[in-house]
Design an enzyme around this catalytic site. Sequence first.
Site, PDB file in Angstrom:
ATOM      1  N   LYS A   1       0.820  -1.209   0.000  1.00 37.04           N
ATOM      2  CA  LYS A   1       0.000   0.000   0.000  1.00 37.04           C
ATOM      3  C   LYS A   1       0.862   1.272   0.000  1.00 37.04           C
ATOM      4  CE  LYS A   1      -4.218  -1.778   0.090  1.00 37.04           C
ATOM      5  NZ  LYS A   1      -5.055  -1.858   1.290  1.00 37.04           N
ATOM      6  N   ARG A  47      -3.735 -10.470   3.965  1.00 33.78           N
ATOM      7  CA  ARG A  47      -3.981 -10.479   2.515  1.00 33.78           C
ATOM      8  C   ARG A  47      -2.785  -9.820   1.837  1.00 33.78           C
ATOM      9  NH1 ARG A  47      -5.936  -6.791  -1.121  1.00 33.78           N
ATOM     10  NH2 ARG A  47      -7.202  -7.587  -2.870  1.00 33.78           N
TER      11      ARG A  47
END
Length: 269
Positions: free
Chosen positions: A214, A248
Amino acid sequence: MTSPSPIEIMGIVNVTPDSFSDGGSFYDLEAAVAQVRWLIASGADSIDIGGESTRPFAEGVSLDEELRRTIELIRQVRTFSSIPISIDTRKAEVARQALAAGASIINDITALQGDPEMIEVARASGARVVIMHMQGTPETMQVDPRYDDVVEEIYSFFAQRLEELEAAGIDQERIIIDPGIGFGKRLAHNLSLIKQLNRFTRLGRPILLGHSRKRFLGELTGQAAPDRDLATAVISALSVGKGVSILRVHDVAATRQAVAIAEAVIAAT
Protein backbone atom coordinates in the site's frame (compact mmCIF):
# COMPACT_ATOMS: atom_id res chain seq x y z
CA MET A 1 3.06 -17.70 27.10
CA THR A 2 0.84 -19.64 24.71
CA SER A 3 1.42 -19.54 20.97
CA PRO A 4 -0.81 -17.24 18.93
CA SER A 5 -3.61 -18.69 16.85
CA PRO A 6 -2.57 -19.72 13.32
CA ILE A 7 -2.74 -16.85 10.86
CA GLU A 8 -4.23 -17.47 7.42
CA ILE A 9 -2.31 -16.03 4.48
CA MET A 10 -4.49 -14.92 1.57
CA GLY A 11 -2.73 -14.47 -1.77
CA ILE A 12 -3.82 -11.63 -4.04
CA VAL A 13 -4.56 -11.99 -7.76
CA ASN A 14 -5.57 -8.73 -9.45
CA VAL A 15 -7.07 -9.51 -12.87
CA THR A 16 -7.00 -5.86 -13.92
CA PRO A 17 -4.98 -3.81 -16.41
CA ASP A 18 -4.51 -0.95 -13.94
CA SER A 19 -3.63 -2.48 -10.57
CA PHE A 20 -1.49 -0.18 -8.42
CA SER A 21 0.66 -3.06 -7.19
CA ASP A 22 1.53 -5.19 -10.20
CA GLY A 23 0.80 -3.05 -13.24
CA GLY A 24 -1.67 -5.44 -14.83
CA SER A 25 0.78 -8.36 -14.88
CA PHE A 26 -2.01 -10.90 -14.44
CA TYR A 27 -4.66 -9.38 -16.70
CA ASP A 28 -4.19 -12.26 -19.15
CA LEU A 29 -6.00 -15.45 -18.07
CA GLU A 30 -2.98 -17.68 -18.58
CA ALA A 31 -0.78 -15.36 -16.52
CA ALA A 32 -3.43 -15.17 -13.79
CA VAL A 33 -3.68 -18.96 -13.58
CA ALA A 34 0.11 -19.19 -13.35
CA GLN A 35 0.07 -16.63 -10.54
CA VAL A 36 -2.52 -18.64 -8.62
CA ARG A 37 -0.37 -21.75 -8.99
CA TRP A 38 2.65 -19.81 -7.72
CA LEU A 39 0.75 -18.48 -4.72
CA ILE A 40 -0.49 -21.96 -3.83
CA ALA A 41 3.03 -23.36 -4.16
CA SER A 42 4.25 -20.54 -1.91
CA GLY A 43 1.88 -21.69 0.83
CA ALA A 44 -1.23 -19.56 0.43
CA ASP A 45 -4.18 -20.68 2.56
CA SER A 46 -6.68 -18.90 0.30
CA ILE A 47 -6.76 -16.79 -2.86
CA ASP A 48 -8.43 -13.40 -3.35
CA ILE A 49 -9.42 -12.68 -6.96
CA GLY A 50 -10.43 -9.18 -8.01
CA GLY A 51 -11.46 -7.85 -11.40
CA GLU A 52 -11.89 -4.16 -10.59
CA SER A 53 -9.14 -1.89 -9.34
CA THR A 54 -10.05 -0.06 -6.13
CA ARG A 55 -6.85 1.98 -5.89
CA PRO A 56 -7.31 5.68 -5.04
CA PHE A 57 -9.09 7.61 -7.82
CA ALA A 58 -9.82 4.43 -9.79
CA GLU A 59 -12.93 4.36 -11.95
CA GLY A 60 -15.30 1.41 -11.87
CA VAL A 61 -15.66 -1.19 -14.61
CA SER A 62 -18.82 -2.60 -16.17
CA LEU A 63 -20.51 -5.70 -14.83
CA ASP A 64 -19.79 -7.65 -18.03
CA GLU A 65 -16.11 -6.75 -17.95
CA GLU A 66 -15.69 -7.68 -14.30
CA LEU A 67 -17.41 -11.01 -14.92
CA ARG A 68 -15.17 -11.67 -17.91
CA ARG A 69 -12.06 -11.02 -15.85
CA THR A 70 -12.95 -13.17 -12.86
CA ILE A 71 -15.38 -16.04 -13.47
CA GLU A 72 -13.36 -18.06 -15.95
CA LEU A 73 -10.29 -17.71 -13.72
CA ILE A 74 -12.23 -19.17 -10.79
CA ARG A 75 -13.41 -22.03 -12.98
CA GLN A 76 -9.84 -22.68 -14.12
CA VAL A 77 -8.53 -22.72 -10.55
CA ARG A 78 -11.21 -25.21 -9.58
CA THR A 79 -9.86 -27.66 -12.17
CA PHE A 80 -6.61 -28.09 -10.20
CA SER A 81 -7.19 -26.90 -6.63
CA SER A 82 -9.78 -26.85 -3.86
CA ILE A 83 -8.14 -23.85 -2.14
CA PRO A 84 -10.70 -21.39 -0.74
CA ILE A 85 -11.31 -18.55 -3.19
CA SER A 86 -12.43 -15.06 -2.21
CA ILE A 87 -14.09 -12.83 -4.79
CA ASP A 88 -13.13 -9.20 -4.27
CA THR A 89 -16.14 -7.31 -5.61
CA ARG A 90 -18.77 -4.74 -4.75
CA LYS A 91 -21.24 -6.08 -7.35
CA ALA A 92 -23.84 -8.63 -6.23
CA GLU A 93 -24.04 -10.36 -9.61
CA VAL A 94 -20.27 -10.85 -9.71
CA ALA A 95 -20.41 -12.34 -6.22
CA ARG A 96 -23.33 -14.59 -7.21
CA GLN A 97 -21.61 -15.96 -10.31
CA ALA A 98 -18.26 -16.29 -8.54
CA LEU A 99 -19.82 -18.38 -5.79
CA ALA A 100 -21.51 -20.57 -8.39
CA ALA A 101 -18.14 -21.03 -10.11
CA GLY A 102 -16.42 -22.15 -6.92
CA ALA A 103 -15.63 -19.18 -4.70
CA SER A 104 -16.61 -19.39 -1.02
CA ILE A 105 -15.81 -15.91 0.33
CA ILE A 106 -17.24 -12.49 -0.60
CA ASN A 107 -14.76 -9.67 -0.02
CA ASP A 108 -16.71 -6.40 -0.32
CA ILE A 109 -14.93 -3.08 0.22
CA THR A 110 -18.32 -1.41 0.81
CA ALA A 111 -19.21 -3.74 3.71
CA LEU A 112 -22.25 -4.96 1.72
CA GLN A 113 -23.56 -1.40 1.31
CA GLY A 114 -22.62 -0.65 -2.30
CA ASP A 115 -25.09 -2.94 -4.07
CA PRO A 116 -28.61 -3.35 -2.61
CA GLU A 117 -28.68 -7.01 -3.68
CA MET A 118 -25.39 -7.98 -2.02
CA ILE A 119 -26.88 -8.71 1.40
CA GLU A 120 -29.29 -11.22 -0.10
CA VAL A 121 -26.52 -12.90 -2.09
CA ALA A 122 -24.47 -13.20 1.09
CA ARG A 123 -27.41 -14.37 3.18
CA ALA A 124 -28.57 -17.02 0.74
CA SER A 125 -25.12 -18.37 -0.10
CA GLY A 126 -23.83 -19.14 3.37
CA ALA A 127 -20.44 -17.84 2.25
CA ARG A 128 -17.94 -16.17 4.54
CA VAL A 129 -18.07 -12.40 4.13
CA VAL A 130 -15.32 -9.79 4.53
CA ILE A 131 -16.70 -6.35 5.38
CA MET A 132 -14.27 -3.46 5.05
CA HIS A 133 -14.29 0.10 6.33
CA MET A 134 -13.84 2.81 3.72
CA GLN A 135 -14.34 6.55 4.06
CA GLY A 136 -15.82 7.65 0.75
CA THR A 137 -15.36 5.68 -2.47
CA PRO A 138 -12.22 4.69 -4.41
CA GLU A 139 -12.82 7.76 -6.58
CA THR A 140 -12.87 10.13 -3.57
CA MET A 141 -11.44 8.37 -0.52
CA GLN A 142 -7.96 9.93 -0.55
CA VAL A 143 -9.04 13.50 -1.31
CA ASP A 144 -9.18 14.63 2.33
CA PRO A 145 -9.78 11.79 4.84
CA ARG A 146 -10.41 13.03 8.38
CA TYR A 147 -11.17 11.39 11.75
CA ASP A 148 -11.35 12.60 15.33
CA ASP A 149 -10.32 9.14 16.58
CA VAL A 150 -9.72 6.75 13.69
CA VAL A 151 -9.63 3.57 15.77
CA GLU A 152 -12.74 4.33 17.79
CA GLU A 153 -14.71 5.53 14.78
CA ILE A 154 -13.93 2.40 12.78
CA TYR A 155 -14.65 0.21 15.80
CA SER A 156 -18.07 1.86 16.12
CA PHE A 157 -18.69 1.39 12.39
CA PHE A 158 -18.08 -2.34 12.69
CA ALA A 159 -20.14 -2.73 15.86
CA GLN A 160 -23.11 -1.12 14.13
CA ARG A 161 -22.61 -2.95 10.85
CA LEU A 162 -22.41 -6.34 12.56
CA GLU A 163 -25.76 -5.66 14.25
CA GLU A 164 -27.31 -4.56 10.95
CA LEU A 165 -26.11 -7.63 9.08
CA GLU A 166 -27.26 -9.97 11.81
CA ALA A 167 -30.69 -8.36 11.66
CA ALA A 168 -30.61 -8.94 7.90
CA GLY A 169 -30.08 -12.66 8.44
CA ILE A 170 -26.30 -12.97 8.12
CA ASP A 171 -24.85 -14.89 11.05
CA GLN A 172 -21.98 -12.98 12.64
CA GLU A 173 -19.97 -16.22 12.71
CA ARG A 174 -19.57 -15.85 8.92
CA ILE A 175 -18.26 -12.28 9.05
CA ILE A 176 -14.63 -11.11 8.88
CA ILE A 177 -13.76 -7.46 9.52
CA ASP A 178 -11.15 -5.45 7.59
CA PRO A 179 -10.20 -1.97 8.89
CA GLY A 180 -9.44 -0.88 5.33
CA ILE A 181 -5.81 0.19 5.38
CA GLY A 182 -5.36 2.87 2.71
CA PHE A 183 -9.06 3.27 2.02
CA GLY A 184 -9.80 6.82 3.10
CA LYS A 185 -6.88 6.97 5.53
CA ARG A 186 -3.74 9.08 5.80
CA LEU A 187 -0.37 7.66 6.87
CA ALA A 188 -1.01 8.43 10.54
CA HIS A 189 -4.44 6.77 10.40
CA ASN A 190 -2.98 3.59 8.91
CA LEU A 191 -0.22 3.42 11.50
CA SER A 192 -2.67 3.95 14.38
CA LEU A 193 -4.92 1.19 13.08
CA ILE A 194 -2.04 -1.27 12.78
CA LYS A 195 -0.67 -0.37 16.21
CA GLN A 196 -4.09 -0.82 17.82
CA LEU A 197 -5.45 -3.80 15.88
CA ASN A 198 -6.04 -5.64 19.15
CA ARG A 199 -8.81 -3.14 19.96
CA PHE A 200 -10.93 -4.77 17.24
CA THR A 201 -10.71 -8.20 18.87
CA ARG A 202 -13.43 -7.03 21.28
CA LEU A 203 -15.87 -7.38 18.40
CA GLY A 204 -15.31 -11.14 18.47
CA ARG A 205 -14.77 -11.49 14.72
CA PRO A 206 -11.71 -12.50 12.70
CA ILE A 207 -9.63 -9.55 11.52
CA LEU A 208 -8.23 -9.31 7.99
CA LEU A 209 -5.33 -6.95 7.37
CA GLY A 210 -4.91 -5.74 3.78
CA HIS A 211 -1.70 -3.72 3.91
CA SER A 212 0.30 -5.30 1.10
CA ARG A 213 2.29 -2.85 -1.05
CA LYS A 214 0.00 0.00 0.00
CA ARG A 215 0.91 3.65 -0.53
CA PHE A 216 1.67 4.29 3.15
CA LEU A 217 4.56 1.83 2.89
CA GLY A 218 5.91 3.87 0.00
CA GLU A 219 5.62 7.01 2.10
CA LEU A 220 7.71 5.33 4.80
CA THR A 221 10.32 3.68 2.57
CA GLY A 222 10.38 5.60 -0.70
CA GLN A 223 9.86 2.33 -2.58
CA ALA A 224 7.59 1.87 -5.59
CA ALA A 225 4.65 -0.50 -5.16
CA PRO A 226 6.28 -3.64 -6.66
CA ASP A 227 9.26 -3.16 -4.31
CA ARG A 228 7.30 -2.99 -1.05
CA ASP A 229 7.20 -6.69 -0.18
CA LEU A 230 9.89 -6.34 2.50
CA ALA A 231 7.95 -3.50 4.12
CA THR A 232 4.79 -5.59 3.81
CA ALA A 233 6.47 -8.50 5.59
CA VAL A 234 7.59 -6.21 8.41
CA ILE A 235 4.03 -5.04 9.02
CA SER A 236 2.85 -8.65 8.82
CA ALA A 237 5.30 -9.61 11.56
CA LEU A 238 4.30 -6.63 13.70
CA SER A 239 0.65 -7.62 13.43
CA VAL A 240 1.25 -11.08 14.94
CA GLY A 241 -0.08 -11.18 18.47
CA LYS A 242 -2.53 -8.34 17.81
CA GLY A 243 -5.46 -10.61 16.99
CA VAL A 244 -5.10 -10.68 13.22
CA SER A 245 -6.55 -13.81 11.61
CA ILE A 246 -5.89 -13.20 7.90
CA LEU A 247 -3.08 -11.38 6.10
CA ARG A 248 -3.98 -10.48 2.51
CA VAL A 249 -0.70 -10.14 0.61
CA HIS A 250 1.01 -10.35 -2.76
CA ASP A 251 4.16 -12.21 -1.60
CA VAL A 252 2.96 -15.24 0.34
CA ALA A 253 6.38 -16.83 0.93
CA ALA A 254 7.91 -13.71 2.50
CA THR A 255 4.86 -13.20 4.68
CA ARG A 256 4.90 -16.81 5.86
CA GLN A 257 8.53 -16.46 6.91
CA ALA A 258 7.87 -13.18 8.70
CA VAL A 259 4.88 -14.63 10.56
CA ALA A 260 6.80 -17.78 11.56
CA ILE A 261 9.62 -15.72 13.06
CA ALA A 262 7.23 -13.41 14.92
CA GLU A 263 5.26 -16.36 16.28
CA ALA A 264 8.47 -18.02 17.48
CA VAL A 265 9.56 -14.88 19.32
CA ILE A 266 6.14 -14.46 20.94
CA ALA A 267 6.07 -18.12 22.02
CA ALA A 268 9.58 -18.04 23.49
CA THR A 269 9.96 -18.21 27.27
